[in-house]
Scaffold this active site. Sequence first.
Site, PDB file in Angstrom:
ATOM      1  N   LYS A 288     -39.751  -8.999-103.535  1.00 57.20           N
ATOM      2  CA  LYS A 288     -41.131  -8.826-103.970  1.00 57.20           C
ATOM      3  C   LYS A 288     -41.254  -7.488-104.702  1.00 57.20           C
ATOM      4  CE  LYS A 288     -45.779  -9.684-102.165  1.00 57.20           C
ATOM      5  NZ  LYS A 288     -46.581 -10.028-100.974  1.00 57.20           N
ATOM      6  N   GLU A 376     -53.359 -20.662 -89.605  1.00 54.96           N
ATOM      7  CA  GLU A 376     -54.722 -20.433 -89.120  1.00 54.96           C
ATOM      8  C   GLU A 376     -55.079 -21.339 -87.949  1.00 54.96           C
ATOM      9  OE1 GLU A 376     -54.401 -19.092 -93.341  1.00 54.96           O
ATOM     10  OE2 GLU A 376     -53.906 -20.962 -92.294  1.00 54.96           O
ATOM     11  N   ARG A 404     -59.269 -24.120 -92.655  1.00 51.83           N
ATOM     12  CA  ARG A 404     -58.068 -24.849 -92.265  1.00 51.83           C
ATOM     13  C   ARG A 404     -57.966 -25.014 -90.750  1.00 51.83           C
ATOM     14  NH1 ARG A 404     -54.101 -23.741 -96.566  1.00 51.83           N
ATOM     15  NH2 ARG A 404     -52.467 -23.292 -95.078  1.00 51.83           N
TER      16      ARG A 404
END
Length: 628
Positions: A288, A376, A404
């Site tokens: 990243k 979640e 969600r």
Amino acid sequence: MEKNPFELLDSIQYPQDLRKLSEEQLPQVCEELRRLIINEVSVNPGHFASSLGVVELTVALHYVFDTPEDRIVWDVGHQAYGHKILTGRKEVFHTNRKLGGIRPFPSPKESEYDTFTCGHASNAISAALGMAVAAKKTGCDNRHVVAVIGDGAMSGGLAFEGLNNASSSPNDLLIILNDNDMSIDRAVGGMEQYLLNLDTNETYNKIRFKAAQWLHSKGYLNEERKKGILRLNNAIKSVLSRQQNIFEGMNIRYFGPFEGHDVKENVRMLKQIKKMKGPKLLHLHTRKGKGYKPAEESATVWHAPGKFDPETGERIVQDSSQEPPRFQDVFGETLVELARANDKVVGVTPAMPSGCSMNVLMKAMPERAFDVGIAEGHAVTFSGGMAKDGLIPFCNIYSSFAQRAYDNVIHDVALLNLPVVLCLDRAGLVGEDGPTHHGAFDIPSLRTVPNLTIASPMDEHELRHLMYTAQLPEKGSFVIRYPRGRGVLLDWKCEMKEIEIGKGRKLKDGEDIAVLSLGPIGNDVAQAIQEIGGAKSVAHYDLRFVKPLDAGILEEVGKKFKRVIVVEDGARDGGVGSAVMEWLNDHNYTTQVVRMGLPDNFVEHGTVDELRRIVGLDIESIKQRILA
């Protein structure tokens, strides 16, 4: 004459232009693409490090596959800036995330190269599998479908459901796992540790591929034999490597892990794998922030760094010492105070510790805070399990992402009225992240659920009081929603006190009209009333709670006023205003109620101030509605 820094990139408008180049030119394309992203995002902030990490993969995908006829489905749109630039949006990339500009995440509404909705994590495998099956059913047998999943999204439950179905449905799906060991913060959990340790020999993969080609050419490798050989092969490899491969255990052919920053090698592998039948997974290790040293060294900070100097890497951060704190920071500091005073208090976050300030508790009491990864639904049910056996979890989820976990809230928390405190950060309009991230729907979806207490603080003191109240005995399932951004109080620390459940407060008396508000938007209402001055006598009530509503306030309003305005930073239909109308109607009041909230359409991206003007929730709109 000065050399053009974007010599090759300037010749590329669409992927077909990229495919005219030689493979030897692709590293230069990657270098130019990375430089363009750095230059643009430094002055027009957005998601930065993730897109730098997939530059080589993005170039290779559009070089090898015939997009948009072939489908590339991105998981988590943080990765897709290079994709946008290569697919006709280079000249308008400077408008990214701006009002009226290109969207913050891939969207089929913007480009045919954006194949599916992309904003929340873990949906790419399921969506791409659907496209792969549709290709077979509709006669598009030559269409290739690729799902690119990364930034920790493999920890999401939907990704596993997609893998499970891909292993049993006839398809030729290619899944590319962009493994950078990160989501926004460092990725956590067993799957991430498994991927970290997974290793398969590249030479072995080459030999197996050549053997498969030979067997197929001789007619020995029909579908049934292929499945049997694959199972035998997986068993032998597990013995030799002394490790199980979860993907091949599901009959998904696995390749990798390979270095993801060699664009020519990526092209070679994709050309090979492209020809193979059946579901496949290519595992690439990427970094990243690749190619920009500050982002490589601190990927979390540079996930969305704001403006910065591209030459020095110095972030341009405004001095906020004389500004009110962000609501998320008040949450983080207050949670530590509550945890120190109550040993039953714990914290839970689905991969957002720095975003929601759960990292404050993680630093102070690491054994009392849990990052469960991008999951979640699990975060809510995990919290329910802890609450069932004596703990008081503060489960912090962005409002948009909490959608969600709707079933989990009902089935695993509210049904037993368990003492879980669900803190919905980023409620209401969030700004430049747009429609996938606006927290618009939490009140309409949750206010019909039995046992839930739903509240929203008008300021930082109120947030602290509500958090304190929620962790007291016998309060049951408690929802606290608050927005992204700063509050209004410089002196935000206060002694916390209990607030009576369902009890609002009158902020100002009046004779002509009553305005009821919920949450921080009440500060804008107060400002609007102040600016109106003596033009109208306006009463103002802070409801605090949408469930239960304050019957005393509503009785007073119903008896005294013929006209009432309800202002909320959430969906108007089914929201606070609807709840007030229902209550007044059920109690035989004929008060005229005007509801001010978000309209019945998805609100696009822009700054919060811009969007509030557009939807009619800014101070001027509130003033005009009162005067009208």
